[in-house]
Write a protein that holds these residues in place. Structure first.
Motif, mmCIF file in Angstrom:
data_model
loop_
_atom_site.group_PDB
_atom_site.id
_atom_site.type_symbol
_atom_site.label_atom_id
_atom_site.label_comp_id
_atom_site.label_asym_id
_atom_site.label_seq_id
_atom_site.Cartn_x
_atom_site.Cartn_y
_atom_site.Cartn_z
ATOM 1 N N ARG A 278 0.840 -1.201 0.000
ATOM 2 C CA ARG A 278 0.000 0.000 0.000
ATOM 3 C C ARG A 278 0.867 1.240 0.000
ATOM 4 O O ARG A 278 2.021 1.214 0.444
ATOM 5 C CB ARG A 278 -0.927 0.021 1.212
ATOM 6 C CG ARG A 278 -0.227 0.071 2.563
ATOM 7 C CD ARG A 278 -1.201 -0.211 3.696
ATOM 8 N NE ARG A 278 -1.799 -1.531 3.546
ATOM 9 C CZ ARG A 278 -2.819 -1.977 4.273
ATOM 10 N NH1 ARG A 278 -3.330 -1.215 5.220
ATOM 11 N NH2 ARG A 278 -3.317 -3.174 4.075
ATOM 12 N N THR A 279 0.307 2.311 -0.524
ATOM 13 C CA THR A 279 0.947 3.618 -0.516
ATOM 14 C C THR A 279 0.022 4.584 0.194
ATOM 15 O O THR A 279 -1.143 4.737 -0.200
ATOM 16 C CB THR A 279 1.235 4.111 -1.941
ATOM 17 O OG1 THR A 279 2.081 3.175 -2.606
ATOM 18 C CG2 THR A 279 1.910 5.473 -1.926
ATOM 19 N N VAL A 280 0.520 5.213 1.251
ATOM 20 C CA VAL A 280 -0.312 6.093 2.068
ATOM 21 C C VAL A 280 0.448 7.385 2.346
ATOM 22 O O VAL A 280 1.673 7.420 2.287
ATOM 23 C CB VAL A 280 -0.705 5.432 3.408
ATOM 24 C CG1 VAL A 280 -1.504 4.161 3.161
ATOM 25 C CG2 VAL A 280 0.534 5.124 4.245
ATOM 26 N N PRO A 281 -0.264 8.483 2.652
ATOM 27 C CA PRO A 281 0.427 9.722 3.018
ATOM 28 C C PRO A 281 1.070 9.611 4.387
ATOM 29 O O PRO A 281 0.666 8.791 5.227
ATOM 30 C CB PRO A 281 -0.695 10.760 3.006
ATOM 31 C CG PRO A 281 -1.936 9.975 3.282
ATOM 32 C CD PRO A 281 -1.725 8.642 2.621
ATOM 33 N N GLY A 282 2.057 10.459 4.626
ATOM 34 C CA GLY A 282 2.772 10.431 5.890
ATOM 35 C C GLY A 282 1.866 10.597 7.097
ATOM 36 O O GLY A 282 2.151 10.043 8.167
ATOM 37 N N ARG A 283 0.787 11.337 6.947
ATOM 38 C CA ARG A 283 -0.108 11.557 8.089
ATOM 39 C C ARG A 283 -0.762 10.266 8.571
ATOM 40 O O ARG A 283 -1.303 10.210 9.683
ATOM 41 C CB ARG A 283 -1.182 12.589 7.734
ATOM 42 C CG ARG A 283 -2.064 12.224 6.557
ATOM 43 C CD ARG A 283 -3.110 13.316 6.288
ATOM 44 N NE ARG A 283 -3.825 13.088 5.047
ATOM 45 C CZ ARG A 283 -3.433 13.562 3.858
ATOM 46 N NH1 ARG A 283 -2.335 14.298 3.773
ATOM 47 N NH2 ARG A 283 -4.131 13.325 2.762
ATOM 48 N N ASP A 284 -0.699 9.200 7.740
ATOM 49 C CA ASP A 284 -1.237 7.897 8.140
ATOM 50 C C ASP A 284 -0.133 6.954 8.614
ATOM 51 O O ASP A 284 -0.291 5.733 8.620
ATOM 52 C CB ASP A 284 -1.983 7.253 6.965
ATOM 53 C CG ASP A 284 -3.245 7.998 6.586
ATOM 54 O OD1 ASP A 284 -3.795 8.710 7.455
ATOM 55 O OD2 ASP A 284 -3.681 7.889 5.418
ATOM 56 N N ALA A 285 0.990 7.525 9.051
ATOM 57 C CA ALA A 285 2.142 6.712 9.423
ATOM 58 C C ALA A 285 1.858 5.776 10.590
ATOM 59 O O ALA A 285 2.375 4.655 10.631
ATOM 60 C CB ALA A 285 3.333 7.616 9.755
#
Length: 307
Positions: A278-285
């Motif tokens: 998956r690829t997610v934005p940093g805010r979903d770290a």
């Protein structure tokens, strides 16, 4: 800037606001476009690797990154602001899971325009480990047979492809949708470890790549031919146990190496797939880290600079 950090062993990772680091002599400042998580990040957070990689807190997680150079430190030549790069930082330094990261210039590899930042971020540790284990440590060659455990994982997915390109016959263990993934990546035989005993499916194997440890590692000696080689990235093998089985065994302690990274980048540019869970934005770290810790990721978890 935003950074994904821990403030002690066992502490829950959090997103902090911190100062942008400054590159010193020999370093560059990279504006991170993408970074990826590794099992090592979980082990570091839990304190399992303190003897090898003692951390100084607060510590920014992550070692695999891609992005563009923002600034160069004194004494750096051959690099300039705006260059596209990929790199692996030392585990004790970390720093990849942030908006900016400082990287030693000698660890940078130029990123071709044909490879996206997201793909590149999934390469350094997983692909480098697979390459180091198979070829530099175990000496896998054409015509040999290799058993790769967890073929749908980050390291295993690269290992299958590298081994096939080298002319080896590939067996891999997997489960669930990982079976189809391992087959698609080129494994000649995929063993469903939940329902099948791999020791009954393969024998006279030249090389085993152990990514699991424990009982899986112990039983892997049974499938090796006399003089075969077990390379483990999970736990140091028992040398006496290996000798009793008439085989060699070694623990692969992955080391950052820009020459190796450049070589595997060439393989990716030539068509090796970067398996991304998956690829997610940093805010979903935080959620991404927990998914990494679950052990259920199929390939790499990539975080983009969307903090």
């Amino acid at each position: 800037m935003k950074a994904f950090r821990i403030h002690g062993y066992g502490a829950d990772p959090v997103i902090d606001t911190v100062d942008v680091p400054r590159p010193v002599a020999g370093d560059v400042l990279v504006r991170v476009a993408a970074a990826s998580l590794n099992p090592l990040d979980v082990k570091l957070q839990r304190g399992y690797m303190e003897a090898f990689f003692p951390l100084t807190f607060s510590y920014t997680l992550g070692s695999d990154l891609s992005g563009t150079i923002e600034a160069v430190g004194d004494g750096v030549s051959g690099w300039r602001a705006g260059d596209r790069v990929v790199a692996r930082t030392a585990p004790t330094s970390g720093g990849a899971l942030a908006e900016f990261a400082v990287v030693p210039a000698d660890q940078l590899v130029r990123l071709p325009d044909t490879i996206s930042f997201e793909r590149a971020a999934g390469i350094p540790t997983a692909a480098g480990t697979a390459w180091q284990a198979l070829f530099e440590v175990a000496g896998l060659g054409a015509g040999q047979t290799v058993l790769i455990h967890a073929g749908a994982g980050g390291v295993g997915s690269f290992a299958i492809q590298f081994a096939r390109q080298a002319g080896a016959r590939v067996a891999a263990t997997a489960s669930g949708d990982g079976i189809a993934i391992a087959e698609r990546l080129g494994a000649d035989l995929v063993i469903d470890y939940r329902n099948q005993d791999f020791t009954k499916r393969v024998s006279d194997v030249d090389v085993v790549l152990d990514t699991i440890g424990g009982d899986t590692q112990a039983r892997s000696y049974e499938v090796l031919r006399a003089g075969g080689f077990l390379a483990s990235i999970a736990a140091p093998p028992d040398g006496a146990f290996a000798k009793a089985h008439g085989v060699e065994a070694a623990f692969v302690f992955h080391s950052s190496d820009a020459v190796r990274l450049a070589a595997v980048m060439d393989k990716v540019a030539a068509g090796v797939e970067v398996l991304v869970d998956r690829t997610v934005p940093g805010r979903d770290a935080v959620a991404a880290f927990h998914h990494q810790a679950s052990g259920r990721a199929r390939g790499k978890i990539v975080l983009t600079n969307g903090w």
